[in-house]
Write a protein that holds these residues in place. Sequence first.
Motif, PDB file in Angstrom:
ATOM      1  N   HIS A  30      -3.641  -3.454  -1.788  1.00 55.93           N
ATOM      2  CA  HIS A  30      -3.603  -3.323  -0.287  1.00 55.93           C
ATOM      3  C   HIS A  30      -4.366  -2.240   0.412  1.00 55.93           C
ATOM      4  O   HIS A  30      -3.749  -1.241   0.015  1.00 55.93           O
ATOM      5  CB  HIS A  30      -1.980  -3.586   0.109  1.00 55.93           C
ATOM      6  CG  HIS A  30      -1.884  -3.852   1.423  1.00 55.93           C
ATOM      7  ND1 HIS A  30      -2.987  -3.736   2.749  1.00 55.93           N
ATOM      8  CD2 HIS A  30      -0.794  -4.723   1.824  1.00 55.93           C
ATOM      9  CE1 HIS A  30      -2.193  -4.400   3.534  1.00 55.93           C
ATOM     10  NE2 HIS A  30      -1.148  -4.855   3.229  1.00 55.93           N
ATOM     11  N   ASN A  36       2.200  -1.827   5.796  1.00 54.55           N
ATOM     12  CA  ASN A  36       2.482  -3.191   5.483  1.00 54.55           C
ATOM     13  C   ASN A  36       4.203  -3.317   5.784  1.00 54.55           C
ATOM     14  O   ASN A  36       4.383  -4.689   6.378  1.00 54.55           O
ATOM     15  CB  ASN A  36       2.533  -3.320   3.801  1.00 54.55           C
ATOM     16  CG  ASN A  36       2.332  -4.696   3.556  1.00 54.55           C
ATOM     17  OD1 ASN A  36       1.506  -5.506   3.694  1.00 54.55           O
ATOM     18  ND2 ASN A  36       3.470  -5.211   2.694  1.00 54.55           N
ATOM     19  N   CYS A 261       1.577  -8.781  -1.229  1.00 57.01           N
ATOM     20  CA  CYS A 261       0.644  -7.706  -1.271  1.00 57.01           C
ATOM     21  C   CYS A 261       1.193  -6.405  -1.340  1.00 57.01           C
ATOM     22  O   CYS A 261       0.607  -5.293  -1.966  1.00 57.01           O
ATOM     23  CB  CYS A 261      -0.227  -7.609  -0.134  1.00 57.01           C
ATOM     24  SG  CYS A 261      -1.416  -8.914   0.083  1.00 57.01           S
TER      25      CYS A 261
END
Length: 298
Positions: A30, A36, A261
């Motif tokens: 990622h 994230n 991810c």
Amino acid sequence: MFFVVLCLSPLISPPVALLMGLIIAQFIGHPYLNLNHKATHILLQVSVVGLGFGMNVNSALEAGKEGFIFTIVSIVGTIIIGVLLGKLLKIDDKISYLIATGTAICGGSAIAAISPVIKANEKQISVALGTIFIFNSVALVLFPIVGHYLNLSESQFGLWCAIAIHDTSSVVGAAEKYGPHALEVATTIKLARALWIIPIAFLSTLIFKSKETKIKIPYFIGLFVLAMIANTYIPLVQNYSHYITSFAKATLTLTLFLIGCGLSKKVLVSVGFKPLVQGILIWIIISAATLWAIYSLV
């Protein structure tokens, strides 16, 4: 960015999005991993509020009443079993407690709310989150298969996954795949469970003796309720609710992709063996007990 756009299209289902994310995490990585968690947190809240525009207050209240006793018994039982297993396996107290509360209430949201209260460090939080998200990934695919095999009704399945799947995103993803009524039951009961973050957080301050820490209340639950009320009583909103819920389902699919991810090799390795054993034992116990209760009582 290609995969992000693909997830927002109707071509990709939530389980496929999660699988794509896992593959990317293992083989590509990622590029914005530091962002994230925040992105998935915001997208999940947007998705849940959006799904509220596709629900009816009266149906939701009926579903909530059905799951109230299950909710209380399962939350208390899960936390007790989780803490005892943590002691038995000699796991760090804070990691064990975060896994237990995450399993009992609403996965990553509960861990995010409880961790500052008990003053957990980054390592303890990442291990707990990693454990929860690994089992969420399995549940998203496994639960609909088991539900169809056992011929569970949509109401039964919605109740089961709301109690036995940890994180709200995976609950909604699994229930949406099973049917519209399953989605309504599961979302209502799961968000009612999320309110238990507040009393559990207060209890945590006593257990870990950290009274000066502020408790974060999940405000998006209130927005979900307002969305549901608007869809039930305002005709103008009803005219556009289909578009809003379609967008919410797309953002949920994207959320699950980003969660996948985030499960990199480093995260998987950092979890360790004992927390995984604790997590899977709690999960099996609560899943089996809930399924038995639903078969017997519902």
